[in-house]
Design a protein around this motif. Structure first.
Motif, PDB file in Angstrom:
ATOM      1  N   UNK A  69      -5.973   9.879  13.150  1.00 21.59           N
ATOM      2  CA  UNK A  69      -6.274  10.486  11.845  1.00 21.59           C
ATOM      3  C   UNK A  69      -5.243  11.458  11.316  1.00 21.59           C
ATOM      4  N   UNK A  70      -4.917  11.269  10.132  1.00 23.04           N
ATOM      5  CA  UNK A  70      -3.820  12.221   9.657  1.00 23.04           C
ATOM      6  C   UNK A  70      -4.596  12.918   8.505  1.00 23.04           C
ATOM      7  N   UNK A  71      -4.580  14.119   8.605  1.00 21.38           N
ATOM      8  CA  UNK A  71      -5.064  14.952   7.540  1.00 21.38           C
ATOM      9  C   UNK A  71      -4.154  15.828   6.852  1.00 21.38           C
ATOM     10  N   UNK A  72      -4.074  15.722   5.495  1.00 23.46           N
ATOM     11  CA  UNK A  72      -2.810  16.259   4.734  1.00 23.46           C
ATOM     12  C   UNK A  72      -3.648  17.555   3.890  1.00 23.46           C
ATOM     13  N   UNK A  73      -3.117  18.562   4.148  1.00 21.37           N
ATOM     14  CA  UNK A  73      -3.329  20.060   3.425  1.00 21.37           C
ATOM     15  C   UNK A  73      -2.519  19.631   2.111  1.00 21.37           C
ATOM     16  N   UNK A  74      -3.112  19.801   0.803  1.00 15.48           N
ATOM     17  CA  UNK A  74      -2.335  20.050  -0.128  1.00 15.48           C
ATOM     18  C   UNK A  74      -2.278  21.447  -0.906  1.00 15.48           C
ATOM     19  N   UNK A  75      -1.452  21.728  -1.888  1.00 15.83           N
ATOM     20  CA  UNK A  75      -1.452  22.682  -2.453  1.00 15.83           C
ATOM     21  C   UNK A  75      -2.769  23.404  -3.003  1.00 15.83           C
ATOM     22  N   UNK A  76      -2.795  24.598  -3.251  1.00 15.20           N
ATOM     23  CA  UNK A  76      -4.151  25.573  -3.876  1.00 15.20           C
ATOM     24  C   UNK A  76      -4.835  24.711  -4.690  1.00 15.20           C
ATOM     25  N   UNK A  93       0.779  -1.113  -0.080  1.00 13.44           N
ATOM     26  CA  UNK A  93       0.068  -0.142   0.080  1.00 13.44           C
ATOM     27  C   UNK A  93       0.990   1.228  -0.063  1.00 13.44           C
ATOM     28  N   UNK A  94       0.635   2.292  -0.754  1.00 10.81           N
ATOM     29  CA  UNK A  94       1.472   3.522  -1.237  1.00 10.81           C
ATOM     30  C   UNK A  94       0.526   4.231  -1.737  1.00 10.81           C
ATOM     31  N   UNK A  95       0.564   5.716  -1.236  1.00 11.61           N
ATOM     32  CA  UNK A  95      -0.031   6.789  -1.838  1.00 11.61           C
ATOM     33  C   UNK A  95       0.804   7.355  -2.928  1.00 11.61           C
ATOM     34  N   UNK A  96       1.957   7.077  -3.095  1.00 11.96           N
ATOM     35  CA  UNK A  96       2.875   7.951  -3.847  1.00 11.96           C
ATOM     36  C   UNK A  96       3.166   9.399  -3.439  1.00 11.96           C
ATOM     37  N   UNK A  97       3.899  10.065  -4.044  1.00  9.70           N
ATOM     38  CA  UNK A  97       4.371  11.406  -3.611  1.00  9.70           C
ATOM     39  C   UNK A  97       3.091  12.296  -3.728  1.00  9.70           C
ATOM     40  N   UNK A  98       2.967  13.077  -2.868  1.00  8.33           N
ATOM     41  CA  UNK A  98       1.873  13.850  -2.708  1.00  8.33           C
ATOM     42  C   UNK A  98       2.224  15.303  -2.316  1.00  8.33           C
ATOM     43  N   UNK A  99       1.656  16.269  -3.134  1.00  3.14           N
ATOM     44  CA  UNK A  99       2.245  17.627  -2.697  1.00  3.14           C
ATOM     45  C   UNK A  99       1.692  18.042  -1.263  1.00  3.14           C
ATOM     46  N   UNK A 100       2.442  18.539  -0.474  1.00  2.00           N
ATOM     47  CA  UNK A 100       2.072  18.954   0.837  1.00  2.00           C
ATOM     48  C   UNK A 100       2.359  20.429   1.414  1.00  2.00           C
TER      49      UNK A 100
END
Length: 450
Positions: A321-328, A289-296
């Motif tokens: 619970x992990x919340x990721x804020x991604x770019x605009x 399982x792997x999300x790959x690279x995500x902008x953060x």
């Protein structure tokens, strides 16, 4: 004795003088005898003086020897003590202490995944940890800890801490584990399974350089800190803050643990994060399982934790619970990880250790070498990691684990661990295109620490 010699000599001379002689010769002889007697009297007096001085000197020497012996007996003992805790711990009443420390963990086992996924599986082994270091106290309430890991020929600094304790407050500066929950803060020496819960690694719980403060009084523990990055990747751009609170009352022989934590991390522009996880063991590089690279831009985490220890039984549960804020222009992504476990000692008198808001060393009631067999503990765990959210399909992993932990002594351990991993939306499909399948893992660990 000298006087007797003098008198005998005088008598002999007088007898000799009894031989007939002229009056003039007799007067001269008497004068000579008188002179000789006077000189001999002086010699006798000198000898007596020397004998007296010799006696006084001998008496003084005996007195001095007795005084020296008394001083040696009365001399206070050294204020330095040596206590054996795996290795010698040297402690001084002045506030100094020094202790070498280390651990060696060797893992081996088998990963069995569907062949058609094309993943490397089968037998694997690894020196999981090989750490050496020192720790101790410095007068004034200060302390230190420094450890390096030399596993697989890589030199990595794990802990590098300067601490200061005053009253109920402990301040730490340097690189150390952040305050991110019960499972993460429990030492790898004292976990009930070969690896920690899946979310701790997937969500990037690592040691970081920063400042942390711990306040503890009674049943309450509060921790918080501000951090940058790990020592080997310092950018001075990313920063994070962590806070944790624990309530840990004890009712008779039952220890309870209730806690929660919060985490915030800010990333510099252009950074990416990746959430992924191995199938239970550390000696494989495969991650299903792997999300790959995500902008953060930032991430925020919330955790809850609970545990109970009652004699030979223990239970623990934790969620994150992990919340990721991604770019605009991109949505916030939310991921979850958690576990629930129970454990029971099969040997009489044994219980799981607990100290300072985390699980601690188990000390067998009847260790090997003292007529016993050590402690034997059976553990069961369900472990969940969900990396799916919206358009991000990182996959899900449900783990069903069992472990048998044998501790012959306080500082040695042998562990056997079986795991069944069920995957949904796995990264690697089978030959039929299915991404839903399972994998089996069996692993053992030999461990010693000091």
């Amino acid at each position: 004795m000298t006087r007797k010699v003098s008198y005998l000599l005088s008598a002999g001379l007088l007898a000799a003088a009894a031989v007939p002689a002229t009056a003039q010769e007799e007067d001269a002889l008497l004068q000579e005898l008188a002179k000789m007697r006077a000189e001999m009297a002086q010699m006798a007096a000198r000898v007596e003086t020397l004998e007296s001085e010799l006696a006084e000197t001998k008496a003084q020497a005996e007195t001095n020897a007795a005084n020296v012996q008394t001083v040696a007996v009365a001399e206070p003992a050294s204020d330095t003590s040596i206590e054996f805790k795996g290795t010698p711990q040297i402690t001084s009443e002045g506030g100094w202490s020094f202790k070498p420390r280390g651990r060696l963990q060797y893992d081996a086992g088998v990963v069995d995944a569907p062949d058609s996924t094309g993943r490397e599986d089968g037998f694997g082994n690894d020196v999981r940890r090989a750490r050496l270091g020192v720790s101790g106290d410095i007068p004034g309430g200060f302390g230190y800890k420094f450890e390096v890991d030399v596993a697989n020929s890589d030199l990595i600094v794990t802990d590098a801490i300067i601490s200061y304790e005053t009253g109920n407050v402990d301040v730490q500066v340097g690189q150390f584990n952040n305050f991110q929950g019960l499972e993460e803060l429990t030492s790898s020496l004292h976990t009930s399974f070969i690896e920690r819960a899946a979310f701790t690694d997937a969500f990037g719980f690592i040691r970081r350089v920063g400042v942390g403060v711990t306040y503890g009084e009674g049943d309450v523990l509060v921790q918080g800190g501000v951090f940058t990055d790990n020592m080997d990747r310092l950018s001075n751009q990313n920063w994070s803050a962590n806070g944790r609170a624990v309530y840990m009352p004890k009712f008779g022989d039952t220890q309870l643990h209730l806690g929660g934590s919060v985490h915030y991390r800010s990333y510099e522009d252009g950074n990416t994060v990746r959430y992924r996880q191995r199938p239970l063991v550390g000696f494989t590089s495969e991650r299903f399982i792997n999300t790959g690279n995500l902008g953060a831009e930032s991430e925020t985490g919330f955790g809850v934790e609970g545990a109970m220890i009652a004699g030979p039984f223990h239970a623990a549960v934790e969620g994150r619970w992990q919340n990721l804020d991604m770019p605009l222009g991109m949505d916030t992504s939310n991921f979850f990880g958690g576990y629930a476990e129970v454990g029971y000692f099969l040997t009489k008198g044994d219980t799981r250790g607990y100290k300072g808001g985390k699980f601690d060393r188990t000390k067998p009631a009847n260790p090997v070498g003292e007529g016993g067999m050590g402690s034997l503990q059976l553990n069961l765990r369900y472990d969940r990691l969900d990396l799916n959210d919206g358009t991000i399909i990182g996959g899900t992993q449900d783990g069903y684990f069992a472990s048998l932990v044998w501790k012959p002594t306080d500082y040695t351990m042998l562990l056997a661990n079986y795991g069944r991993l069920e995957y949904g939306d796995a990264v690697f499909p089978t030959a039929t295109g299915s991404r839903d399948y399972g994998a089996d893992v069996f692993a053992v660990r030999a461990q010693i620490d000091f």
